[in-house]
Motif scaffolding. Sequence first.
Motif, PDB file in Angstrom:
ATOM      1  N   TYR A 283       0.835  -1.202   0.000  1.00 54.33           N
ATOM      2  CA  TYR A 283       0.000   0.000   0.000  1.00 54.33           C
ATOM      3  C   TYR A 283       0.869   1.251   0.000  1.00 54.33           C
ATOM      4  N   SER A 284       1.886   1.266   0.847  1.00 51.57           N
ATOM      5  CA  SER A 284       2.807   2.411   0.875  1.00 51.57           C
ATOM      6  C   SER A 284       3.502   2.577  -0.460  1.00 51.57           C
ATOM      7  N   ALA A 285       3.879   1.448  -1.056  1.00 52.19           N
ATOM      8  CA  ALA A 285       4.556   1.529  -2.354  1.00 52.19           C
ATOM      9  C   ALA A 285       3.630   2.100  -3.419  1.00 52.19           C
ATOM     10  N   ARG A 286       2.348   1.687  -3.389  1.00 57.06           N
ATOM     11  CA  ARG A 286       1.405   2.218  -4.371  1.00 57.06           C
ATOM     12  C   ARG A 286       1.220   3.723  -4.198  1.00 57.06           C
ATOM     13  N   LEU A 287       1.126   4.169  -2.948  1.00 64.19           N
ATOM     14  CA  LEU A 287       0.981   5.603  -2.713  1.00 64.19           C
ATOM     15  C   LEU A 287       2.221   6.360  -3.176  1.00 64.19           C
TER      16      LEU A 287
ATOM     17  N   GLU B 143      -4.895   8.128  -8.991  1.00 67.64           N
ATOM     18  CA  GLU B 143      -4.188   6.912  -8.594  1.00 67.64           C
ATOM     19  C   GLU B 143      -4.105   6.793  -7.075  1.00 67.64           C
ATOM     20  N   ARG B 144      -3.936   7.914  -6.381  1.00 69.65           N
ATOM     21  CA  ARG B 144      -3.891   7.880  -4.927  1.00 69.65           C
ATOM     22  C   ARG B 144      -5.230   7.433  -4.337  1.00 69.65           C
ATOM     23  N   ILE B 145      -6.310   7.970  -4.898  1.00 66.80           N
ATOM     24  CA  ILE B 145      -7.637   7.600  -4.408  1.00 66.80           C
ATOM     25  C   ILE B 145      -7.906   6.125  -4.677  1.00 66.80           C
ATOM     26  N   GLU B 146      -7.517   5.635  -5.854  1.00 68.27           N
ATOM     27  CA  GLU B 146      -7.698   4.226  -6.195  1.00 68.27           C
ATOM     28  C   GLU B 146      -6.929   3.340  -5.212  1.00 68.27           C
ATOM     29  N   ALA B 147      -5.685   3.720  -4.911  1.00 68.84           N
ATOM     30  CA  ALA B 147      -4.882   2.927  -3.974  1.00 68.84           C
ATOM     31  C   ALA B 147      -5.533   2.894  -2.599  1.00 68.84           C
ATOM     32  N   PHE B 148      -6.081   4.024  -2.163  1.00 69.06           N
ATOM     33  CA  PHE B 148      -6.733   4.074  -0.853  1.00 69.06           C
ATOM     34  C   PHE B 148      -7.979   3.183  -0.824  1.00 69.06           C
ATOM     35  N   LEU B 149      -8.809   3.258  -1.880  1.00 74.16           N
ATOM     36  CA  LEU B 149     -10.022   2.450  -1.911  1.00 74.16           C
ATOM     37  C   LEU B 149      -9.696   0.962  -1.924  1.00 74.16           C
ATOM     38  N   GLU B 150      -8.693   0.574  -2.701  1.00 72.92           N
ATOM     39  CA  GLU B 150      -8.294  -0.834  -2.720  1.00 72.92           C
ATOM     40  C   GLU B 150      -7.812  -1.287  -1.347  1.00 72.92           C
ATOM     41  N   HIS B 151      -7.123  -0.388  -0.642  1.00 76.98           N
ATOM     42  CA  HIS B 151      -6.578  -0.726   0.676  1.00 76.98           C
ATOM     43  C   HIS B 151      -7.694  -0.932   1.704  1.00 76.98           C
TER      44      HIS B 151
ATOM     45  N   GLY C  93      -8.898  -4.861  -1.416  1.00 70.11           N
ATOM     46  CA  GLY C  93      -8.533  -5.141  -2.801  1.00 70.11           C
ATOM     47  C   GLY C  93      -9.540  -4.707  -3.835  1.00 70.11           C
ATOM     48  N   GLN C  94     -10.729  -4.277  -3.417  1.00 74.54           N
ATOM     49  CA  GLN C  94     -11.742  -3.850  -4.380  1.00 74.54           C
ATOM     50  C   GLN C  94     -11.621  -2.349  -4.621  1.00 74.54           C
ATOM     51  N   GLY C  95     -11.336  -1.977  -5.863  1.00 74.01           N
ATOM     52  CA  GLY C  95     -11.163  -0.569  -6.195  1.00 74.01           C
ATOM     53  C   GLY C  95     -12.473   0.121  -6.503  1.00 74.01           C
ATOM     54  N   ALA C  96     -12.383   1.289  -7.112  1.00 75.41           N
ATOM     55  CA  ALA C  96     -13.573   2.077  -7.429  1.00 75.41           C
ATOM     56  C   ALA C  96     -14.369   1.422  -8.545  1.00 75.41           C
ATOM     57  N   SER C  97     -15.687   1.556  -8.439  1.00 75.38           N
ATOM     58  CA  SER C  97     -16.549   1.097  -9.520  1.00 75.38           C
ATOM     59  C   SER C  97     -16.435   2.072 -10.688  1.00 75.38           C
ATOM     60  N   GLU C  98     -17.028   1.695 -11.820  1.00 77.30           N
ATOM     61  CA  GLU C  98     -16.973   2.577 -12.989  1.00 77.30           C
ATOM     62  C   GLU C  98     -17.630   3.922 -12.689  1.00 77.30           C
TER      63      GLU C  98
ATOM     64  N   GLU D 185     -18.045   5.292  -9.699  1.00 79.07           N
ATOM     65  CA  GLU D 185     -17.214   6.011  -8.733  1.00 79.07           C
ATOM     66  C   GLU D 185     -16.015   6.648  -9.422  1.00 79.07           C
ATOM     67  N   SER D 186     -15.436   5.955 -10.373  1.00 80.66           N
ATOM     68  CA  SER D 186     -14.296   6.518 -11.108  1.00 80.66           C
ATOM     69  C   SER D 186     -14.708   7.773 -11.868  1.00 80.66           C
ATOM     70  N   GLU D 187     -15.905   7.742 -12.464  1.00 84.31           N
ATOM     71  CA  GLU D 187     -16.405   8.919 -13.171  1.00 84.31           C
ATOM     72  C   GLU D 187     -16.573  10.098 -12.218  1.00 84.31           C
ATOM     73  N   LEU D 188     -17.159   9.819 -11.041  1.00 88.31           N
ATOM     74  CA  LEU D 188     -17.364  10.882 -10.056  1.00 88.31           C
ATOM     75  C   LEU D 188     -16.038  11.450  -9.563  1.00 88.31           C
ATOM     76  N   ILE D 189     -15.054  10.571  -9.353  1.00 90.74           N
ATOM     77  CA  ILE D 189     -13.733  11.027  -8.900  1.00 90.74           C
ATOM     78  C   ILE D 189     -13.118  11.958  -9.931  1.00 90.74           C
ATOM     79  N   ARG D 190     -13.199  11.583 -11.210  1.00 92.35           N
ATOM     80  CA  ARG D 190     -12.632  12.430 -12.260  1.00 92.35           C
ATOM     81  C   ARG D 190     -13.352  13.775 -12.332  1.00 92.35           C
ATOM     82  N   GLU D 191     -14.672  13.744 -12.198  1.00 86.56           N
ATOM     83  CA  GLU D 191     -15.440  14.987 -12.247  1.00 86.56           C
ATOM     84  C   GLU D 191     -15.043  15.923 -11.114  1.00 86.56           C
ATOM     85  N   VAL D 192     -14.928  15.388  -9.910  1.00 87.41           N
ATOM     86  CA  VAL D 192     -14.569  16.218  -8.754  1.00 87.41           C
ATOM     87  C   VAL D 192     -13.169  16.799  -8.920  1.00 87.41           C
ATOM     88  N   LEU D 193     -12.220  15.964  -9.366  1.00 90.96           N
ATOM     89  CA  LEU D 193     -10.847  16.451  -9.539  1.00 90.96           C
ATOM     90  C   LEU D 193     -10.769  17.503 -10.630  1.00 90.96           C
ATOM     91  N   ASN D 194     -11.497  17.295 -11.729  1.00 91.09           N
ATOM     92  CA  ASN D 194     -11.477  18.289 -12.804  1.00 91.09           C
ATOM     93  C   ASN D 194     -12.108  19.603 -12.365  1.00 91.09           C
TER      94      ASN D 194
END
Length: 384
Positions: free
Chosen positions: A335-339, A347-355, A359-364, A366-375
């Motif tokens: 986990y530390s290595a991924r961060l 990528e940081r948010i994905e690593a946190f969610l998987e942690h 091991g289960q990352g963001a859904s499709e 959720e990924s869209e929402l993450i990109r929208e918020v960051l943009n």
Amino acid sequence: MRILHTSDWHIGRTFHGNSTMDALAEVLGALVAQVRESDIDVVIVAGDVFDSATPAGPAYRLLGDTLLALHETGARVIVTSGNHDSAARLGFQARLLRDGIHVMTDPLSVGMPVTLDDADGPVHFYGVPYLEPAVVRQYWPEVPLRSQAQTMAHAMNLVRAGMAEHGGRSVAIAHCFAAGVDATVGLEREVRQGGLDVVPLSVFDGPDYVALGHIHGRQALSERVRYAGAPLHYSFGEQHKERGSWLIDLDATGLASVEWLALPVPRRLVTLTGTLDEILADENVAAHVGDWVCAVYTDALPQAEPMRRLKERFPHCAMVQHTPVGGPEQEERSYSARLKSAVTDTERIEAFLEHVRAGQGASERESELIREVLNERVVAEALV
């Protein structure tokens, strides 16, 4: 014509909580001396002049002092804005500056050069400020601008149109992440933030020289496309990289030669690894007492007050890490290595969610929402 290519001054940045203002002033003073000694005609600052969109007063004073000192050498100065700068704040005083200092922050002006003459005729300088697709697509609604590559390609098409109109020799200045960059040079966190992609090297075809900013280590992507890097070390990951600027000579036909001018390092950076007692050994202290120190101690168990003990021996110890050999569980290490390896916020948010989700990352969705918020955040910061 002699041109000095520098970039990424990041005036106002701290180094692990320590001010870099005095060190940067020393380095920029050395740069001014090089401009005078080398009879430089034009100084290019390719973006990220400030480290923040809202610089404090001392940052403005250092910039003003440096621009004045460069002007007094007889050199002309051309400055563009980077992703850390507020283009509005950096550019508002452009028309008030004295002759010979040009601040280029307007996306609509990328095809309109600053023209300077030498004995061989005019040289046209095209300044391309940092272009965030979500912000600048309003200026060119007829062009699909969904990525940095598309946006920079459109900007360079405007530059080439300007070159066709004006003729003569030309220099382009841009702030972006270009294909072919060595990833070991210490990339900015924001380089690919929000899923922004790299800009193909072919986008920069045309000008006699392309002065790039955004990467903190020097890079020669081709003979005529280069990064100068930052004039000061801003992280321990940069400690082995030279600091300096490119000295560019243009003759009557175009690019004649390129030379690296190294800048002084006010305080060296060093990473010391071993047990805490080994790091604190007299020989280490004698060799590095005046350096910025990152201590990575490998004792099996955490030691009591390691930073206090280190600072007693190394007054400029800025960072301490506990990395026991075989200590943490493999999952935590991964986990530390991924961060640590993550480049973008996504990528940081994905690593946190998987942690936290075993091991289960963001859904499709959720990924869209993450990109929208960051943009949305990128747009909000760009408009500050």
